[in-house]
Design a protein around this motif. Structure first.
Motif, PDB file in Angstrom:
ATOM      1  N   ASN A  46      93.240 106.454   8.964  1.00 41.85           N
ATOM      2  CA  ASN A  46      93.041 107.010   7.623  1.00 41.85           C
ATOM      3  C   ASN A  46      94.160 106.568   6.691  1.00 41.85           C
ATOM      4  O   ASN A  46      93.924 106.175   5.545  1.00 41.85           O
ATOM      5  CB  ASN A  46      92.980 108.539   7.676  1.00 41.85           C
ATOM      6  CG  ASN A  46      92.632 109.153   6.331  1.00 41.85           C
ATOM      7  OD1 ASN A  46      91.593 108.852   5.757  1.00 41.85           O
ATOM      8  ND2 ASN A  46      93.505 110.001   5.824  1.00 41.85           N
ATOM      9  N   PHE A 333      84.096 109.940   7.512  1.00 46.05           N
ATOM     10  CA  PHE A 333      83.811 108.963   8.557  1.00 46.05           C
ATOM     11  C   PHE A 333      82.727 107.970   8.147  1.00 46.05           C
ATOM     12  O   PHE A 333      82.682 106.850   8.677  1.00 46.05           O
ATOM     13  CB  PHE A 333      83.376 109.668   9.841  1.00 46.05           C
ATOM     14  CG  PHE A 333      84.516 110.122  10.707  1.00 46.05           C
ATOM     15  CD1 PHE A 333      85.217 109.219  11.484  1.00 46.05           C
ATOM     16  CD2 PHE A 333      84.896 111.459  10.741  1.00 46.05           C
ATOM     17  CE1 PHE A 333      86.272 109.629  12.287  1.00 46.05           C
ATOM     18  CE2 PHE A 333      85.944 111.887  11.535  1.00 46.05           C
ATOM     19  CZ  PHE A 333      86.639 110.973  12.314  1.00 46.05           C
ATOM     20  N   MET A 397      91.357 113.176  12.952  1.00 44.39           N
ATOM     21  CA  MET A 397      91.868 111.907  12.419  1.00 44.39           C
ATOM     22  C   MET A 397      93.373 112.019  12.279  1.00 44.39           C
ATOM     23  O   MET A 397      93.962 113.078  12.560  1.00 44.39           O
ATOM     24  CB  MET A 397      91.215 111.578  11.077  1.00 44.39           C
ATOM     25  CG  MET A 397      91.379 112.641  10.017  1.00 44.39           C
ATOM     26  SD  MET A 397      90.391 112.303   8.525  1.00 44.39           S
ATOM     27  CE  MET A 397      88.722 112.447   9.155  1.00 44.39           C
ATOM     28  N   TRP A 497      80.092 108.941  13.730  1.00 41.31           N
ATOM     29  CA  TRP A 497      79.758 107.741  12.972  1.00 41.31           C
ATOM     30  C   TRP A 497      78.263 107.506  12.871  1.00 41.31           C
ATOM     31  O   TRP A 497      77.545 107.448  13.885  1.00 41.31           O
ATOM     32  CB  TRP A 497      80.399 106.514  13.630  1.00 41.31           C
ATOM     33  CG  TRP A 497      81.884 106.481  13.518  1.00 41.31           C
ATOM     34  CD1 TRP A 497      82.632 106.181  12.415  1.00 41.31           C
ATOM     35  CD2 TRP A 497      82.821 106.753  14.566  1.00 41.31           C
ATOM     36  NE1 TRP A 497      83.969 106.243  12.706  1.00 41.31           N
ATOM     37  CE2 TRP A 497      84.119 106.590  14.016  1.00 41.31           C
ATOM     38  CE3 TRP A 497      82.689 107.109  15.918  1.00 41.31           C
ATOM     39  CZ2 TRP A 497      85.264 106.793  14.775  1.00 41.31           C
ATOM     40  CZ3 TRP A 497      83.835 107.302  16.669  1.00 41.31           C
ATOM     41  CH2 TRP A 497      85.098 107.151  16.095  1.00 41.31           C
TER      42      TRP A 497
END
Length: 584
Positions: A46, A333, A397, A497
C-alpha cells in the motif's frame, strides 16, 4: 473546457453474493507461484502504491504540477483545461500533501512555499479565481464555487498540519464568503436552476461545501460555519444523472460535521445516504460507483472511487459496523488499485456492455490523481486503531499506528504467501492485539513470537513482539447477475481480489465473440505468473478451462488475474463477468 461534455449512460448493478461451486485453493501452497517481482516483496504494497502516485505528483510530467501551473488555477488564467474551476487543482494538491505529511511523516518544503504564494491571490470578497457573479450565476460561477470548496478543504488540512495563522485567516475569509452568499444559494430555486443536466457545474458545487465548512468549524468553533454546513447538508440530494463525486463529497462533509459536533442527526443523514446508494443499483462489480448516477452511467471516476473508500472508512469509525469496513477494504484491493495508472495517475475507466469496468482510459490529472494521493492517507490511518488497552488490526495490509503510548507496524506479503507480519515497535503500559477476520478469508491463524495463538486475540503484547497472521484464502465464484443486463454471469475472486481476463496477459481471448466464452465450473487450478510485474498478485492467478465461442470443439483455457494488477502496465481490456457452464 466544460466538464458537462463528459457523460452518457449505461447500466451496472451490484453483485449478489451467492456462492458457486469451485475447487477451493488455500493460500501458501508450496510451488504455488513463481513471480519474479512484486511490490509485496517490500512488505509495504500500500505504501509502495502511495509512493508511486506521490512521485508522479512531485516529479512527474504530462503535466508537471509546478507552482506556476498551480497558481494559474487560482488566478483563472485561461489556456489549460478546467481553469474555470478555480481552486480545484491547487486545493487538492495542498490537501493531498498536507495529509501525506500527517499520515506518513513526510515533509514537503514546496508545500509551504506554494501556500505562501497562493494566499495573496484571494479577492477581498474572500474567493479565489477570475470573477464571481453572485446575483446572476452561470455555469462558470458554479465551477468557481466547486474549486473554491476544494481549496477550502485544502487550506483547513494545511492549517491542521502546520497551525499556520495566515492559512486559517484565508480559510475564514473564504468561509465568510460562503456565509454571505448562503441565503441565495441554499435555496430551491438555485437547485432547480442548476439541475443534474449541468453535471460538474450542477448544484453539487454548492452542497459539497459541507466538507470545508465542517473542517472550518472544527478548527475555529465558530457557529456560523456549523450552521451553514448544517443548512446545506439538509439540502443535499442524490439526483438521477448527477455527478457522483460531488454528491459523495457532500455526504462526507455531513459526516465530518457529525465528527465535529457529535450531533447524531448528521450521522443518521450520512447513513441514510449510504443505504440509498447501496440500494440504488449503481454499485459496480468492483464495489465501485460510477461517474454519474443512472441513467447516465458510462464510466468510472477516480475521485468518486476515492470518496466511496473514504466515506466507508469514516462510517466505520463512527459506527463500528463491519459492512462499511468490508466495503472500503474491497474497494482498496480492487477498484482503487485498478484505477491507478502505471504513470501513478488516477482517472476514468470505461464500462463495457455488461456495465463492468472494461478499460481504464483517461488519466484525470486535473482532479483524480490528486484525490487518489489524498486517499492513501485515509487508508493508512485506518489499518490499525487503538481503544483503551486494545490494538485492533482492521485492514489486512501494511500500515503504521503511533500514539503517545504505542507504535505498531504491519508488513504485508498477502499477495505472495497470504501473510501479514505485525511488529510492536514501542509500548508503554499493557496492550492486547486483536486481528480481524474478513469475510474473504476462510480462516486467520496467528502466531505470537513464533508460537501458535488460539483465536484472533493476543492477550498481551510487548515492545519487540511479532505477530504473524496467516490468511486462508480460496478461489470462489459469486453471482454477477445484478451488475449487468444478461442473466447467468459470474464474478470470480481469490481472497479479497476480484479476478478478470486481461488483454495484457491473453490478447487472444479478446475477439469478436469473447463475451460468449464460458468458464467450465470446477476447472480452476493455480496458475504461474508469466511476468515479473510490479504490483503483481501472484497468489490469486488462476487458470480455468473455457468453452471458446469461436472454436467450442477445441480445449482452451483462460488465466484470471487480479484486476489490481492493472497498475503495472499500460491500459488493457478486462472482462470480469463470465458465463459459466457445468463440468461435463
Amino acid at each position: 473546457m466544460n466538464r458537462r461534455k463528459f457523460l452518457a449512460g449505461s447500466v451496472a448493478l451490484p453483485i449478489a453474493a451467492h456462492a458457486v461451486r469451485f475447487e477451493g485453493q488455500a493460500a501458501g501452497h508450496e510451488g504455488r507461484h513463481d513471480a519474479a517481482k512484486t511490490t509485496d516483496a517490500s512488505g509495504q504494497p500500500n505504501r509502495d502504491r502511495y509512493h508511486h502516485t506521490l512521485q508522479r505528483v512531485l516529479h512527474g510530467s504530462g503535466p508537471a504540477y509546478t507552482s506556476e501551473f498551480l497558481l494559474e488555477d487560482l488566478s483563472g488564467t485561461p489556456g489549460r483545461r478546467f481553469t474555470n474551476f478555480s481552486g480545484d487543482l491547487s486545493g487538492r494538491w495542498i490537501g493531498a500533501l498536507a495529509a501525506s505529511c500527517s499520515s506518513f511523516g513526510e515533509d514537503f518544503p514546496v508545500l509551504d512555499e506554494f501556500v505562501k504564494r497562493a494566499l495573496p491571490l484571494q479577492h477581498g470578497e474572500g474567493y479565489f479565481g477570475k470573477s464571481f457573479n453572485a446575483k446572476n450565476p452561470e455555469d462558470d460561477d458554479l465551477a468557481l464555487l466547486w474549486g473554491n470548496g476544494r481549496l477550502l478543504v485544502g487550506l483547513v488540512e494545511y492549517y491542521q498540519l502546520r497551525h499556520d495563522a495566515a492559512a486559517l485567516a484565508a480559510a475564514r475569509r473564504l468561509g465568510d464568503f460562503l456565509v454571505a452568499i448562503g441565503p441565495a444559494f441554499n435555496a430551491q430555486k438555485m437547485a432547480d436552476d442548476f439541475g443534474a443536466g449541468h453535471f460538474a457545474t450542477s448544484y453539487i458545487c454548492w452542497t459539497q461545501q459541507t466538507e470545508g465548512l465542517a473542517g472550518l468549524y472544527a478548527a475555529t468553533k465558530e457557529t456560523k460555519y456549523r450552521d451553514l454546513c448544517a443548512d446545506i447538508a439538509a439540502r443535499m440530494e442524490r439526483r438521477a444523472g448527477d455527478h457522483v463525486h460531488g454528491y459523495l463529497c457532500s455526504v462526507r462533509g455531513t459526516l465530518a460535521l457529525y465528527e465535529a459536533t457529535q450531533e447524531k442527526s448528521y450521522l443518521k443523514r450520512a447513513v441514510a445516504a449510504w443505504n440509498d446508494i447501496e440500494g440504488s443499483g449503481d454499485i459496480l462489480i468492483t464495489g465501485a460507483v460510477p461517474e454519474a448516477w443512472s441513467p447516465k452511467k458510462k464510466r468510472t471516476e477516480g475521485c468518486a472511487e476515492c470518496d466511496w473508500v473514504r466515506l466507508n472508512l469514516a462510517l466505520y469509525r463512527a459506527t463500528g459496523e463491519e459492512k462499511y469496513l468490508a466495503t472500503a477494504e474491497s474497494m482498496v484491493f480492487n477498484e482503487f488499485a485498478m484505477n491507478q495508472f502505471a504513470s501513478g495517475d488516477f482517472g476514468h475507466g470505461v464500462l463495457d456492455e455488461n456495465g463492468t469496468p472494461g478499460t481504464v482510459a483517461v488519466r484525470a490529472w486535473w482532479c483524480c490523481t490528486l484525490h487518489g494521493l489524498r486517499t492513501f492517507a485515509d487508508v493508512n490511518d485506518n489499518v490499525f486503531r487503538a481503544a483503551g488497552g486494545d490494538i485492533f488490526y482492521d485492514l489486512a495490509m501494511d500500515g503504521h499506528l503511533k500514539t503517545d503510548d504505542v507504535a505498531v507496524r504491519a508488513q504485508s506479503s498477502l499477495a505472495t504467501d497470504g501473510r501479514t507480519r505485525i511488529t510492536i515497535e514501542q509500548q508503554r503500559g499493557s496492550y492486547a492485539l486483536t486481528v480481524r477476520k474478513p469475510a474473504w478469508a476462510d480462516a486467520v491463524a496467528l502466531t505470537h513470537n513464533g508460537r501458535p495463538v488460539s483465536g484472533l486475540k493476543v492477550a498481551e503484547v510487548a515492545a519487540g513482539d511479532t505477530v504473524v497472521a496467516q490468511y486462508t484464502m480460496r478461489f470462489r465464484g459469486e453471482s454477477a447477475e445484478r451488475v449487468q443486463a444478461r442473466p447467468g454471469r459470474k464474478a470470480f475472486y481469490f481472497g479479497p481480489w476480484l479476478l478478470g481476463a486481461t488483454s495484457h496477459e491473453q490478447p487472444q481471448y479478446f475477439s469478436e465473440l469473447q463475451d460468449q466464452n464460458a468458464i467450465i465450473a470446477e476447472s480452476n487450478r493455480a496458475s504461474h505468473s508469466r511476468t515479473g510485474l510490479e504490483f503483481a498478485v501472484p497468489i490469486a492467478a488462476t487458470s480455468c478451462a473455457i468453452i471458446a465461442a469461436e472454436y467450442p470443439e477445441q480445449a482452451a483455457r483462460v488465466e484470471l488475474r487480479a484486476v489490481a494488477e492493472q497498475t503495472g502496465y499500460d491500459p488493457a481490456r478486462w472482462m470480469t463477468a463470465f458465463a459459466l457452464r457445468e463440468k461435463g
